[in-house]
Design an enzyme around this catalytic site. Structure first.
Site, PDB file in Angstrom:
ATOM      1  CG  ASP A 190      -2.026   1.043   1.117  1.00  0.00           C
ATOM      2  OD1 ASP A 190      -2.406   1.375  -0.034  1.00  0.00           O
ATOM      3  OD2 ASP A 190      -2.514   1.524   2.153  1.00  0.00           O
TER       4      ASP A 190
ATOM      5  CG  HIS B  46      -8.923   2.692   4.344  1.00  0.00           C
ATOM      6  ND1 HIS B  46      -7.883   2.892   5.227  1.00  0.00           N
ATOM      7  CD2 HIS B  46      -8.592   3.375   3.215  1.00  0.00           C
ATOM      8  CE1 HIS B  46      -6.976   3.685   4.667  1.00  0.00           C
ATOM      9  NE2 HIS B  46      -7.375   3.990   3.452  1.00  0.00           N
TER      10      HIS B  46
ATOM     11  CG  ASP C 284      -3.295   2.947   5.442  1.00  0.00           C
ATOM     12  OD1 ASP C 284      -3.161   3.679   4.449  1.00  0.00           O
ATOM     13  OD2 ASP C 284      -3.801   3.339   6.506  1.00  0.00           O
TER      14      ASP C 284
END
Length: 239
Positions: free
Chosen positions: A14, A129, A139
């Site tokens: 990510d 998410h 993330d």
């Protein structure tokens, strides 16, 4: 080729930039037979898409032998660039998407295509998410990296300002804060890209609504939207 004895790796990645363009970072998790390693790196000035690409590239560059690699990323830009053949088409045209316009991030797409040619790579999109354990961790790693003091220079990134004329650069430097964006082709306050005119989707008028915007100005680079008085329409007299 017989892949039965080839190691199979899971690569989670990510990346992002804050703002976009701005400081950026990526996070990567490499998993082999239950053993996981984490990597991350931050950059002084870059973009979301470059960090998404660079994370995958970084992971693939860690492989020392030919491998089967399952890539997991929440970037449709990365996944579709490979699975829909966009990057291959750009490479066949010497990276030109249009006659006078090269594909954005072609330096990274070239590196990625070279790397995946050495392995058996499958790209998988995961929703960001959304509780995906490894994606959430990547993330976090990316966020830590971009906020660290050890930020590198993204040598392949050319800020939009470099593409502007000298007079435009001076204008931006002296007028970026508080400068009104009123017309198509005005320079975006955030990144200096000429804005374009866009029309919002048509929606039913609400009972207490007194106006709507027939159009707004939009930056195709950093996605900033500007509502302008010229696009505002009074509907009180139409009820």
């Amino acid at each position: 080729m017989n892949w039965e004895n080839i190691p199979e790796i899971d690569l989670y990645s990510d990346g992002g930039a804050e703002p976009n363009p701005g400081k950026g970072g990526f996070g990567v998790i490499m998993s082999y037979k239950g053993n996981k390693k984490e990597f991350s790196q931050g950059y002084q000035l870059t973009t979301n898409n470059r960090m998404e690409l660079m994370g995958v590239i970084f992971g693939l560059e860690r492989l020392k032998t030919k491998s089967i690699v399952n890539v997991y990323t929440d970037s449709q830009y990365v996944v579709y660039g490979i699975t829909k053949g966009w990057a291959e088409k750009w490479r066949l045209k010497d990276w030109y998407r249009k006659q006078n316009s090269k594909a954005i991030n072609h330096d990274l797409w070239a590196r990625l295509l070279t790397l995946i040619s050495n392995h058996e790579v499958k790209f998988n999109w995961v929703k960001g998410h959304d509780g995906h354990k490894e994606n959430e961790r990547c993330d976090v790693l990316a966020d830590i990296a971009l906020n660290s003091e050890n930020l590198r220079e993204d040598l392949g990134y050319e800020p939009q300002e470099k593409l502007l004329s000298a007079s435009s650069q001076v204008y931006l430097q002296g007028n970026s804060k508080g400068r009104k964006i009123e017309n198509e082709n005005d320079l975006c306050r955030k990144c200096g890209t000429p804005v374009i005119k866009k029309q919002p989707p048509k929606k039913a008028v609400k009972p207490n609504q007194s106006y709507f915007y027939e159009y707004y100005l939009y930056c195709p680079s950093c996605k900033t939207m500007y509502l302008v008085e010229e696009g505002k329409r009074d509907i009180t007299n139409l009820k």
